[in-house]
Design a protein around this motif. Structure first.
Motif: not given
Ligand code: MLT
Length: 246
Positions: A26, A28-30, A70, A83, A102-105, A201, A205
């Motif tokens: 991930d 950006l940015r995890a 985040e 994050n 975090s949302t995706n990572g 993304h 950001l």
């Molecule tokens: C995520 O896990 O979605 C990200 O890392 C989003 C972010 O903070 O850029």
């Protein structure tokens, strides 16, 4: 070595990863924030799916916890840091447990809880990830965090770079998806920062004031650390009980 890639984690069955070697990306940015935290001496990073879970772990762990993460790109209310990799300084994380959501990572990471090895991969530690995979000399799978159940270019280009480095040193059998990631890396790898700046993304950001993070996330091999997720927490991979730092 068979090499596969998933562009986002949601269609993977957790138990199918049992005993597999996996890299979670991930960019950006995890992945970059976690690698920074581990590099700067965090005792461990514990990825969790919800804010409630983070709170519970913080209560059980006592005072030396940093809550990080985040939602919609910005710091979660009540957390110590967001994050941005720039927030995970030695001053803030050294010796601490970072509970991270975090949302995706974090979703991609937790998905890999049964894997034999789950490495955290980013441009910042790409060569160490490739070296580890070469040392293992076994099939591996890269799982991109993607964005909300969808493909994102920056994770796929980073995956392509990892696969390129492995393929330059050993024969691989890539799936069609892995071949696609190699092609994207060949196309965009010459200017990683530009690719991040024009990604969906990356644009988001920049819009919300985190444009400087893209430079940190684009810096190839800037963090000589290999974070590995096992038993619910991420630690630096150690060789002979010493952290793998160059
Ligand atoms: C995520 O896990 O979605 C990200 O890392 C989003 C972010 O903070 O850029």
């Amino acid at each position: 070595m068979k090499v596969d890639i998933h562009f986002f984690p949601q269609n993977i069955e957790d138990l199918l990863l049992k005993e597999k070697i996996v890299v979670v990306v991930d960019v950006l940015r995890a992945s970059t924030s976690i690698a920074t935290a581990i590099y700067n001496g965090a005792r461990e990073v514990v990825p969790v799916l919800s804010v409630a879970e983070a709170g519970k772990i913080a209560i059980n762990t006592g005072g030396s916890v940093v809550l990080g993460g985040e939602r919609n790109g910005v710091k979660i209310e009540g957390f110590h840091v967001g994050n941005s990799p720039r927030e995970y300084t030695e001053e803030i994380v050294k010796g601490k447990t970072v509970v991270f959501s975090s949302t995706n990572g974090a979703v991609a990471l937790v998905k890999t809880k049964f894997a034999k090895y789950s490495l955290i991969g980013s441009f910042a530690n790409v060569s160490l990830v490739a070296d580890f995979l070469l040392q293992q000399n076994q099939d591996f799978m890269i799982i991109c965090a993607g964005k909300q159940h969808a493909f994102c270019i920056e994770d796929t280009v980073c995956a392509g770079m990892i696969i390129r480095k492995v393929a330059d040193a050993a024969p691989i059998e890539p799936t069609d998806a892995a071949v696609a990631s190699l092609a994207l890396y060949e196309n965009f790898g010459h200017s990683i920062l530009e690719m991040l700046q024009s990604s969906e993304h990356g644009l988001f950001l920049q819009e919300i004031g985190f444009g400087n993070d893209l430079e940190v996330c684009a810096a190839v091999d800037s963090l000589p650390v290999l974070p590995v997720y096992a038993n619910n927490a991420i630690h630096a991979w150690k060789v002979d009980n010493k952290p793998l730092l160059t």
